[in-house]
Design a protein around this motif. Sequence first.
Motif, PDB file in Angstrom:
ATOM      1  N   GLU A  10       0.842  -1.191   0.000  1.00 30.86           N
ATOM      2  CA  GLU A  10       0.000   0.000   0.000  1.00 30.86           C
ATOM      3  C   GLU A  10       0.883   1.248   0.000  1.00 30.86           C
ATOM      4  O   GLU A  10       1.769   1.388   0.839  1.00 30.86           O
ATOM      5  N   ARG A  11       0.657   2.129  -0.963  1.00 29.35           N
ATOM      6  CA  ARG A  11       1.376   3.388  -1.050  1.00 29.35           C
ATOM      7  C   ARG A  11       0.386   4.535  -1.114  1.00 29.35           C
ATOM      8  O   ARG A  11      -0.796   4.342  -1.406  1.00 29.35           O
ATOM      9  N   VAL A  12       0.868   5.740  -0.867  1.00 28.42           N
ATOM     10  CA  VAL A  12       0.012   6.928  -0.907  1.00 28.42           C
ATOM     11  C   VAL A  12       0.178   7.621  -2.255  1.00 28.42           C
ATOM     12  O   VAL A  12       1.294   7.915  -2.680  1.00 28.42           O
ATOM     13  N   GLY A  13      -0.938   7.870  -2.938  1.00 29.64           N
ATOM     14  CA  GLY A  13      -0.906   8.472  -4.260  1.00 29.64           C
ATOM     15  C   GLY A  13      -1.511   9.858  -4.300  1.00 29.64           C
ATOM     16  O   GLY A  13      -1.492  10.602  -3.309  1.00 29.64           O
ATOM     17  N   LYS A  14      -2.061  10.210  -5.458  1.00 30.01           N
ATOM     18  CA  LYS A  14      -2.641  11.534  -5.658  1.00 30.01           C
ATOM     19  C   LYS A  14      -3.791  11.768  -4.688  1.00 30.01           C
ATOM     20  O   LYS A  14      -4.576  10.870  -4.406  1.00 30.01           O
ATOM     21  N   PRO A  51       5.996   7.400  -4.673  1.00 34.45           N
ATOM     22  CA  PRO A  51       4.958   7.127  -3.667  1.00 34.45           C
ATOM     23  C   PRO A  51       5.560   6.429  -2.449  1.00 34.45           C
ATOM     24  O   PRO A  51       6.315   5.464  -2.586  1.00 34.45           O
ATOM     25  N   LEU A  52       5.228   6.915  -1.287  1.00 32.57           N
ATOM     26  CA  LEU A  52       5.768   6.353  -0.050  1.00 32.57           C
ATOM     27  C   LEU A  52       4.767   5.413   0.609  1.00 32.57           C
ATOM     28  O   LEU A  52       3.555   5.564   0.438  1.00 32.57           O
ATOM     29  N   PRO A  53       5.275   4.436   1.386  1.00 24.19           N
ATOM     30  CA  PRO A  53       4.357   3.566   2.154  1.00 24.19           C
ATOM     31  C   PRO A  53       3.485   4.397   3.077  1.00 24.19           C
ATOM     32  O   PRO A  53       3.904   5.460   3.556  1.00 24.19           O
ATOM     33  N   VAL A  54       2.298   3.927   3.338  1.00 31.37           N
ATOM     34  CA  VAL A  54       1.333   4.704   4.116  1.00 31.37           C
ATOM     35  C   VAL A  54       1.849   5.039   5.515  1.00 31.37           C
ATOM     36  O   VAL A  54       1.511   6.086   6.066  1.00 31.37           O
ATOM     37  N   TYR A  55       2.700   4.167   6.068  1.00 34.73           N
ATOM     38  CA  TYR A  55       3.161   4.420   7.438  1.00 34.73           C
ATOM     39  C   TYR A  55       4.250   5.488   7.505  1.00 34.73           C
ATOM     40  O   TYR A  55       4.648   5.906   8.588  1.00 34.73           O
ATOM     41  N   TYR A  56       4.753   5.966   6.351  1.00 37.93           N
ATOM     42  CA  TYR A  56       5.736   7.049   6.334  1.00 37.93           C
ATOM     43  C   TYR A  56       5.080   8.426   6.324  1.00 37.93           C
ATOM     44  O   TYR A  56       5.728   9.426   6.578  1.00 37.93           O
ATOM     45  N   ARG A 116       2.172  16.991   2.490  1.00 32.93           N
ATOM     46  CA  ARG A 116       0.795  17.089   2.005  1.00 32.93           C
ATOM     47  C   ARG A 116       0.753  17.636   0.570  1.00 32.93           C
ATOM     48  O   ARG A 116       0.029  17.125  -0.282  1.00 32.93           O
ATOM     49  N   ASP A 117       1.580  18.636   0.294  1.00 34.76           N
ATOM     50  CA  ASP A 117       1.563  19.282  -1.018  1.00 34.76           C
ATOM     51  C   ASP A 117       2.073  18.375  -2.135  1.00 34.76           C
ATOM     52  O   ASP A 117       1.679  18.514  -3.287  1.00 34.76           O
ATOM     53  N   ARG A 118       2.956  17.440  -1.805  1.00 36.22           N
ATOM     54  CA  ARG A 118       3.525  16.584  -2.854  1.00 36.22           C
ATOM     55  C   ARG A 118       2.521  15.560  -3.387  1.00 36.22           C
ATOM     56  O   ARG A 118       2.807  14.855  -4.344  1.00 36.22           O
ATOM     57  N   HIS A 119       1.339  15.494  -2.786  1.00 35.00           N
ATOM     58  CA  HIS A 119       0.320  14.558  -3.245  1.00 35.00           C
ATOM     59  C   HIS A 119      -0.704  15.224  -4.162  1.00 35.00           C
ATOM     60  O   HIS A 119      -1.797  14.697  -4.365  1.00 35.00           O
ATOM     61  N   ARG A 120      -0.318  16.361  -4.742  1.00 38.48           N
ATOM     62  CA  ARG A 120      -1.219  17.047  -5.662  1.00 38.48           C
ATOM     63  C   ARG A 120      -1.223  16.403  -7.047  1.00 38.48           C
ATOM     64  O   ARG A 120      -2.085  16.714  -7.863  1.00 38.48           O
ATOM     65  N   VAL A 121      -0.255  15.565  -7.331  1.00 38.25           N
ATOM     66  CA  VAL A 121      -0.158  14.927  -8.646  1.00 38.25           C
ATOM     67  C   VAL A 121       0.017  13.417  -8.468  1.00 38.25           C
ATOM     68  O   VAL A 121       0.266  12.933  -7.359  1.00 38.25           O
ATOM     69  N   LEU A 122      -0.102  12.699  -9.570  1.00 39.40           N
ATOM     70  CA  LEU A 122       0.156  11.254  -9.517  1.00 39.40           C
ATOM     71  C   LEU A 122       1.615  10.998  -9.177  1.00 39.40           C
ATOM     72  O   LEU A 122       2.497  11.706  -9.660  1.00 39.40           O
ATOM     73  N   SER A 139      20.836   9.760  -0.763  1.00 40.51           N
ATOM     74  CA  SER A 139      21.797  10.648  -0.106  1.00 40.51           C
ATOM     75  C   SER A 139      21.120  11.934   0.385  1.00 40.51           C
ATOM     76  O   SER A 139      21.700  12.680   1.169  1.00 40.51           O
ATOM     77  N   LEU A 140      19.897  12.173  -0.056  1.00 39.04           N
ATOM     78  CA  LEU A 140      19.172  13.375   0.340  1.00 39.04           C
ATOM     79  C   LEU A 140      18.391  13.140   1.627  1.00 39.04           C
ATOM     80  O   LEU A 140      17.901  12.047   1.871  1.00 39.04           O
ATOM     81  N   LYS A 141      18.249  14.177   2.419  1.00 35.74           N
ATOM     82  CA  LYS A 141      17.402  14.103   3.601  1.00 35.74           C
ATOM     83  C   LYS A 141      15.954  14.295   3.156  1.00 35.74           C
ATOM     84  O   LYS A 141      15.672  14.873   2.114  1.00 35.74           O
ATOM     85  N   TRP A 142      15.016  13.788   3.974  1.00 33.07           N
ATOM     86  CA  TRP A 142      13.602  13.812   3.596  1.00 33.07           C
ATOM     87  C   TRP A 142      13.087  15.199   3.268  1.00 33.07           C
ATOM     88  O   TRP A 142      12.400  15.375   2.253  1.00 33.07           O
TER      89      TRP A 142
END
Length: 198
Positions: free
Chosen positions: A46-50, A113-118, A127-133, A147-150
């Motif tokens: 399960e991942r989080v999408g648009k 897309p990240l797992p729902v528990y993240y 929240r804003d990054r879920h405006r698109v697919l 290598s990047l921080k969240w």
Amino acid sequence: MYRKFVKSSFDFIFALFALFLFLPILLLISILILFLDKLNPFFVQERVGKNAKSFRIYKFKTMTDAKDAKGNLLNEERRVTQLGKWLRKSGLDELPQLFNILKFEMSFIGPRPLPVYYIDLKDKLQRDRHRVLPGITGLAQITGRNSLKWPEKYRLDNYYIENQTFWLDLNIFLKTIYSSNGYDAVNFENVIPKKKAE
């Protein structure tokens, strides 16, 4: 026009074409995982999408479910199979996500897309990054990936959403292929403005 209509049409057409093109490879990898690793070929999660709606993402399975004496899963390094290491390095473990694109759950290019528990939807950047697919690859993946921080990944994702064009998508796609061949990730620091001090 591109964001609302053209991009989704391109995604569907190219995913359909890629599915027919890579069908023999999909079948071969499935057989190899089944017989060499004795695993179900597909990993489903399960991942989080648009619009923050969850969906089931498909990938090739690259890890076993081996556990320790207490029943806890072993760490990732001990569970990744030899075939799985190669699939991850080549990016072929992502091929089943073509089905997600055909179901209009994903795009070729977009925030991963990240797992729902993240997910913490109280955080504005998340929240804003879920405006698109979500995408198979994205700006954060070609810029530095793990290598990047969240917060930096989220900033890159939101920059992409605000500035997406056909040419940016094409650039990300080509650089994904470039980096998957063992080259260094691209540095976009001169392209993306620094976050202003509060």
